[in-house]
Design a protein around this motif. Structure first.
Motif, PDB file in Angstrom:
ATOM      1  N   ARG A  54       0.836  -1.202   0.000  1.00 12.93           N
ATOM      2  CA  ARG A  54       0.000   0.000   0.000  1.00 12.93           C
ATOM      3  C   ARG A  54       0.870   1.250   0.000  1.00 12.93           C
ATOM      4  O   ARG A  54       0.619   2.208   0.743  1.00 12.93           O
ATOM      5  CB  ARG A  54      -0.920  -0.004   1.228  1.00 12.93           C
ATOM      6  N   ASP A  55       1.901   1.246  -0.844  1.00 13.34           N
ATOM      7  CA  ASP A  55       2.871   2.350  -0.798  1.00 13.34           C
ATOM      8  C   ASP A  55       2.275   3.698  -1.198  1.00 13.34           C
ATOM      9  O   ASP A  55       2.851   4.739  -0.909  1.00 13.34           O
ATOM     10  CB  ASP A  55       4.128   2.015  -1.615  1.00 13.34           C
ATOM     11  N   GLU A  56       1.081   3.690  -1.858  1.00 13.26           N
ATOM     12  CA  GLU A  56       0.476   4.996  -2.198  1.00 13.26           C
ATOM     13  C   GLU A  56      -0.135   5.642  -0.961  1.00 13.26           C
ATOM     14  O   GLU A  56      -0.198   6.860  -0.854  1.00 13.26           O
ATOM     15  CB  GLU A  56      -0.595   4.810  -3.263  1.00 13.26           C
ATOM     16  N   GLU A  57      -0.609   4.809  -0.027  1.00  9.16           N
ATOM     17  CA  GLU A  57      -1.236   5.364   1.193  1.00  9.16           C
ATOM     18  C   GLU A  57      -0.283   5.364   2.383  1.00  9.16           C
ATOM     19  O   GLU A  57      -0.424   6.168   3.291  1.00  9.16           O
ATOM     20  CB  GLU A  57      -2.472   4.536   1.566  1.00  9.16           C
ATOM     21  N   ILE A  58       0.664   4.416   2.381  1.00  9.97           N
ATOM     22  CA  ILE A  58       1.577   4.314   3.536  1.00  9.97           C
ATOM     23  C   ILE A  58       3.005   4.583   3.050  1.00  9.97           C
ATOM     24  O   ILE A  58       3.664   3.700   2.492  1.00  9.97           O
ATOM     25  CB  ILE A  58       1.462   2.926   4.214  1.00  9.97           C
ATOM     26  N   ALA A  59       3.416   5.836   3.244  1.00 10.70           N
ATOM     27  CA  ALA A  59       4.756   6.231   2.772  1.00 10.70           C
ATOM     28  C   ALA A  59       5.827   5.686   3.710  1.00 10.70           C
ATOM     29  O   ALA A  59       5.524   5.239   4.825  1.00 10.70           O
ATOM     30  CB  ALA A  59       4.830   7.758   2.738  1.00 10.70           C
ATOM     31  N   ASN A 130      -0.425   6.921  11.568  1.00  8.92           N
ATOM     32  CA  ASN A 130      -1.040   6.539  10.289  1.00  8.92           C
ATOM     33  C   ASN A 130      -1.329   5.038  10.242  1.00  8.92           C
ATOM     34  O   ASN A 130      -2.244   4.603   9.559  1.00  8.92           O
ATOM     35  CB  ASN A 130      -0.116   6.891   9.112  1.00  8.92           C
ATOM     36  N   VAL A 131      -0.504   4.280  10.943  1.00 10.20           N
ATOM     37  CA  VAL A 131      -0.715   2.828  11.009  1.00 10.20           C
ATOM     38  C   VAL A 131      -0.565   2.382  12.460  1.00 10.20           C
ATOM     39  O   VAL A 131       0.412   2.726  13.126  1.00 10.20           O
ATOM     40  CB  VAL A 131       0.311   2.048  10.138  1.00 10.20           C
ATOM     41  N   ILE A 132      -1.569   1.620  12.912  1.00 14.41           N
ATOM     42  CA  ILE A 132      -1.535   1.091  14.281  1.00 14.41           C
ATOM     43  C   ILE A 132      -1.548  -0.421  14.139  1.00 14.41           C
ATOM     44  O   ILE A 132      -2.425  -0.968  13.459  1.00 14.41           O
ATOM     45  CB  ILE A 132      -2.786   1.542  15.051  1.00 14.41           C
ATOM     46  N   HIS A 133      -0.591  -1.069  14.767  1.00 19.62           N
ATOM     47  CA  HIS A 133      -0.504  -2.521  14.610  1.00 19.62           C
ATOM     48  C   HIS A 133      -0.607  -3.227  15.957  1.00 19.62           C
ATOM     49  O   HIS A 133      -0.047  -2.756  16.953  1.00 19.62           O
ATOM     50  CB  HIS A 133       0.836  -2.901  13.944  1.00 19.62           C
ATOM     51  N   ASP A 134      -1.313  -4.337  15.953  1.00 13.98           N
ATOM     52  CA  ASP A 134      -1.431  -5.163  17.165  1.00 13.98           C
ATOM     53  C   ASP A 134      -1.380  -6.634  16.756  1.00 13.98           C
ATOM     54  O   ASP A 134      -2.170  -7.080  15.927  1.00 13.98           O
ATOM     55  CB  ASP A 134      -2.783  -4.854  17.852  1.00 13.98           C
ATOM     56  N   LYS A 135      -0.438  -7.359  17.330  1.00 15.37           N
ATOM     57  CA  LYS A 135      -0.438  -8.822  17.141  1.00 15.37           C
ATOM     58  C   LYS A 135      -0.370  -9.454  18.528  1.00 15.37           C
ATOM     59  O   LYS A 135       0.657  -9.360  19.195  1.00 15.37           O
ATOM     60  CB  LYS A 135       0.742  -9.264  16.262  1.00 15.37           C
ATOM     61  N   PHE A 168      -4.846   3.242   9.329  1.00 13.91           N
ATOM     62  CA  PHE A 168      -5.189   1.822   9.287  1.00 13.91           C
ATOM     63  C   PHE A 168      -4.884   1.214  10.656  1.00 13.91           C
ATOM     64  O   PHE A 168      -3.828   1.486  11.228  1.00 13.91           O
ATOM     65  CB  PHE A 168      -4.328   1.084   8.255  1.00 13.91           C
ATOM     66  N   PHE A 169      -5.803   0.381  11.126  1.00 17.91           N
ATOM     67  CA  PHE A 169      -5.585  -0.369  12.367  1.00 17.91           C
ATOM     68  C   PHE A 169      -5.538  -1.851  11.973  1.00 17.91           C
ATOM     69  O   PHE A 169      -6.531  -2.423  11.541  1.00 17.91           O
ATOM     70  CB  PHE A 169      -6.739  -0.069  13.336  1.00 17.91           C
ATOM     71  N   ILE A 170      -4.339  -2.420  12.086  1.00 17.09           N
ATOM     72  CA  ILE A 170      -4.132  -3.811  11.650  1.00 17.09           C
ATOM     73  C   ILE A 170      -4.040  -4.689  12.892  1.00 17.09           C
ATOM     74  O   ILE A 170      -3.201  -4.440  13.765  1.00 17.09           O
ATOM     75  CB  ILE A 170      -2.807  -3.942  10.862  1.00 17.09           C
ATOM     76  N   ILE A 171      -4.885  -5.698  12.962  1.00 15.45           N
ATOM     77  CA  ILE A 171      -4.871  -6.551  14.153  1.00 15.45           C
ATOM     78  C   ILE A 171      -4.813  -8.034  13.773  1.00 15.45           C
ATOM     79  O   ILE A 171      -5.522  -8.480  12.868  1.00 15.45           O
ATOM     80  CB  ILE A 171      -6.089  -6.252  15.072  1.00 15.45           C
ATOM     81  N   THR A 172      -3.936  -8.751  14.465  1.00 14.41           N
ATOM     82  CA  THR A 172      -3.850 -10.207  14.284  1.00 14.41           C
ATOM     83  C   THR A 172      -4.175 -10.859  15.626  1.00 14.41           C
ATOM     84  O   THR A 172      -3.599 -10.509  16.654  1.00 14.41           O
ATOM     85  CB  THR A 172      -2.437 -10.616  13.814  1.00 14.41           C
ATOM     86  N   SER A 173      -5.133 -11.794  15.569  1.00 10.74           N
ATOM     87  CA  SER A 173      -5.612 -12.431  16.804  1.00 10.74           C
ATOM     88  C   SER A 173      -5.676 -13.938  16.624  1.00 10.74           C
ATOM     89  O   SER A 173      -5.970 -14.425  15.536  1.00 10.74           O
ATOM     90  CB  SER A 173      -7.026 -11.896  17.095  1.00 10.74           C
TER      91      SER A 173
END
Ligand code: SAM
Length: 219
Positions: A54-59, A130-135, A168-173
Motif C-alpha cells: 500500500r505504498d500509495e497510502e503508507i509512505a 497513520n498505522v496502528i498494529h497489534d499482534k 489503518f488499524f491492523i490486528i492479528t488475533s
C-alpha cells in the motif's frame, strides 16, 4: 449482540509478561536469541507485505506504532524495509528493554517506550499515527482475569484516539474469529479488509488459526 468473554488466564497479567521478558533478556544476552515471535514469522511477514503493497497510502515516513510490541521484531522488519518513523510500546519495562537492546545491536532507528494501553494519560501522550498494529496484545488484554470487557473497551478507545483520520488499524488475533472482532469493534471501527491467513477444514467447516484484519476509524 455481544461476544462471549474468554476465560481469564495469567497471559492477561503484567506479572506474567515481566517474568517472561526477564527470561528472554537473559536468553538474548547469553545466546543472541531474540525470543518468541507470536503466531510465527509468517503472520508477521503477511502484515509487512500488506503494508509494503500500500505504498500509495503508507509512505516510508508514515507514523507506525506497534502496540504491545514485545521484542519488537515486527518493527525490526519494517525498519529493514526502509520505514523511518517507528514506535513500539509495551507495558512491560522488560519487553521495552529487550526490544531496545535488539534494535541498538542492529543499528536500527526505532523508538520504544513503556506505556499501558489501558491508561488514558499514557495513550494521550503517544500522539497520532497513520498505522496502528497489534499482534496478540488485544488477545492478552481479553484474557485479563478482572473485567475483561471493560478493558477491551478501554483499549479500543485508546486505539481510536491514536488514529489519524485515514489511519489503518491492523490486528492479528488467535483468540477471536473475524466475526467476533468485527462485532466487538463495530461501534468505533469499520472493517477495511482481511489479510488472508491459512485455513483448515474440519467437519465440513472452514476455520483459521489466526485472523488478521484491517480496520478504519468509523466517522
Ligand atoms: C502475545 S504478546 C505479543 C507480543 C508481540 N506483539 C508479538 O507479536 O510478538 C502480548 C504483548 O502485549 C503486551 N501487553 C499486554 N497488555 C498490555 C497493555 N495493557 N498495554 C501495553 N502492552 C500490553 C505484553 O506485555 C506482550 O508483550
Amino acid at each position: 449482540m455481544s461476544v462471549e468473554e474468554l476465560n481469564g488466564s495469567e497471559l492477561g497479567t503484567k506479572e506474567y509478561w515481566e517474568k517472561s521478558y526477564q527470561r528472554e533478556i537473559r536468553n538474548y544476552k547469553n545466546h543472541g536469541d531474540v525470543g518468541e515471535i507470536w503466531f510465527d514469522e509468517d503472520s508477521q511477514l503477511r502484515v509487512v507485505n500488506w503494508i509494503m503493497k500500500r505504498d500509495e497510502e503508507i509512505a516510508d515516513d508514515a507514523k507506525i506504532i506497534d502496540l504491545g510490541c514485545g521484542n519488537g521484531m515486527l518493527l525490526v522488519e519494517l525498519a529493514r524495509e526502509g520505514y523511518t518513523q517507528l514506535v513500539g510500546i509495551d507495558y512491560s519495562p522488560k519487553a521495552v528493554e529487550l526490544a531496545t537492546n535488539i534494535a541498538t545491536d542492529q543499528e536500527l532507528n526505532i523508538k520504544y517506550q513503556v506505556a499501558d494501553l489501558l491508561d488514558v494519560a499514557d495513550c494521550q501522550k503517544l500522539g497520532k499515527f497513520n498505522v496502528i498494529h497489534d499482534k496478540g496484545t488485544y488477545d492478552a488484554i481479553s484474557l485479563n482475569p478482572e473485567n475483561p470487557k471493560e478493558k477491551r473497551e478501554a483499549y479500543l478507545d485508546c486505539v481510536r484516539n491514536m488514529m489519524d483520520e485515514d489511519a489503518f488499524f491492523i490486528i492479528t488475533s488467535c483468540n477471536w474469529t473475524e466475526e467476533e472482532l468485527v462485532l466487538s469493534f463495530s461501534e468505533k471501527f469499520i472493517k477495511f479488509c482481511s489479510i488472508p491467513t491459512p485455513t483448515f477444514k474440519f467437519g465440513g467447516k472452514v476455520g483459521s488459526v489466526v485472523t488478521s484484519l484491517v480496520f478504519k476509524k468509523k466517522i
